[in-house]
Design an enzyme around this catalytic site. Sequence first.
Site, PDB file in Angstrom:
ATOM      1  N   CYS A 100      -0.844 -34.196   8.952  1.00  0.00           N
ATOM      2  CA  CYS A 100      -0.593 -33.773   7.572  1.00  0.00           C
ATOM      3  C   CYS A 100       0.759 -34.279   7.095  1.00  0.00           C
ATOM      4  O   CYS A 100       1.794 -33.691   7.420  1.00  0.00           O
ATOM      5  CB  CYS A 100      -0.672 -32.250   7.456  1.00  0.00           C
ATOM      6  SG  CYS A 100      -0.400 -31.636   5.779  1.00  0.00           S
TER       7      CYS A 100
ATOM      8  N   CYS B 188       2.605 -31.826   4.871  1.00  0.00           N
ATOM      9  CA  CYS B 188       3.244 -30.725   5.616  1.00  0.00           C
ATOM     10  C   CYS B 188       4.509 -31.181   6.334  1.00  0.00           C
ATOM     11  O   CYS B 188       5.523 -30.468   6.326  1.00  0.00           O
ATOM     12  CB  CYS B 188       2.270 -30.166   6.657  1.00  0.00           C
ATOM     13  SG  CYS B 188       0.629 -29.725   6.036  1.00  0.00           S
ATOM     14  N   ASP B 189       4.454 -32.341   6.955  1.00  0.00           N
ATOM     15  CA  ASP B 189       5.499 -32.728   7.909  1.00  0.00           C
ATOM     16  C   ASP B 189       6.313 -33.953   7.528  1.00  0.00           C
ATOM     17  O   ASP B 189       7.285 -34.284   8.204  1.00  0.00           O
ATOM     18  CB  ASP B 189       4.860 -32.985   9.290  1.00  0.00           C
ATOM     19  CG  ASP B 189       4.164 -31.745   9.838  1.00  0.00           C
ATOM     20  OD1 ASP B 189       4.633 -30.640   9.528  1.00  0.00           O
ATOM     21  OD2 ASP B 189       3.172 -31.893  10.568  1.00  0.00           O
TER      22      ASP B 189
END
Length: 320
Positions: free
Chosen positions: A137, A140-141
């Site tokens: 992701c 997300c990261d």
Amino acid sequence: MTATHSTRMLILGSGPAGLSAAIYAARAGMAPIVVQGMQPGGQLTITTDVENYPGFRDVIQGPWLMEQMQAQAEHVGAQMMYDQIVSVDLSQRPFRLTGDGGTVYSGDVLVIATGAQAKWLGVEGEEALGGKGVSACATCDGFFYRGKKVVVIGGGNTAVEEALYLTNHSHDVTLIHRGDSLRAEKILQERLFANPKISVVWNKRVERFVGGGDPAGLVGVDLIDTVSGDKSHIATDGAFVAIGHKPSTELFEGLLPMDEGYLVVEKGTTRTAVPGVFAAGDVTDKIYRQAVTAAGMGCMSALDAEKFLAEADYEALAAE
């Protein structure tokens, strides 16, 4: 004797969507039952640093966040059941779900929040370096790789979108694809090829994610040429596997309409084609797939379900 648990609102899944639905349902006096499934807490339980969930100034841990959500749901009256559902009967209300040990769960309404799982390559080092340089992701990261070198593995829309997003943080993004042409939409390909921060490596598949350093983390990927068989290596700080997601909807095949495996809901709601059955979170969302959007849909599903029950009760009283 087979145990049976009955409730006004039955929730299947215990990620942000399921637990948010449980919080709202419990506060409405529905005494919901949450069947947690194979991965209690959902995908956030395998996520380390979370920096984009509203309300927290500092980085928090995914497992901790889910522990807090569950504790809140239980505090207001939700009941957690640790079970794996193996069969579903949506032919009539109350709906009946059966666990792998034979326990039956009965609900006047059902909220499906079983989520989706990222597809993985299944190669050496992938699992061991998960959260230590290997991710599925970018949204997300990606923030954690500011100014660092990253690679994206895949050739469809997901991979191209992830690569383009990562250029917000990284000046050096490499897309690794096992073929000689991308499957992504034409307009996405044009944006990719026009971006000077992105390079493409063709006809390569990942053989191994390589760890090293202190503390240990990803340092590179070993590749095999899909045409010649030659081996090569790319040094990188982060690797994003972007070969798609698979919604956890196997239980509902043939029972509810789906779009590429995702449950179809009425636009602007969480209502499925079966009255009294609602879907929330990644199980129906193939675009955003964020914890905060899943939580929001969980709230929507509880409100939709509460309204459905109120109308059903009114109709029953009127018919007497």
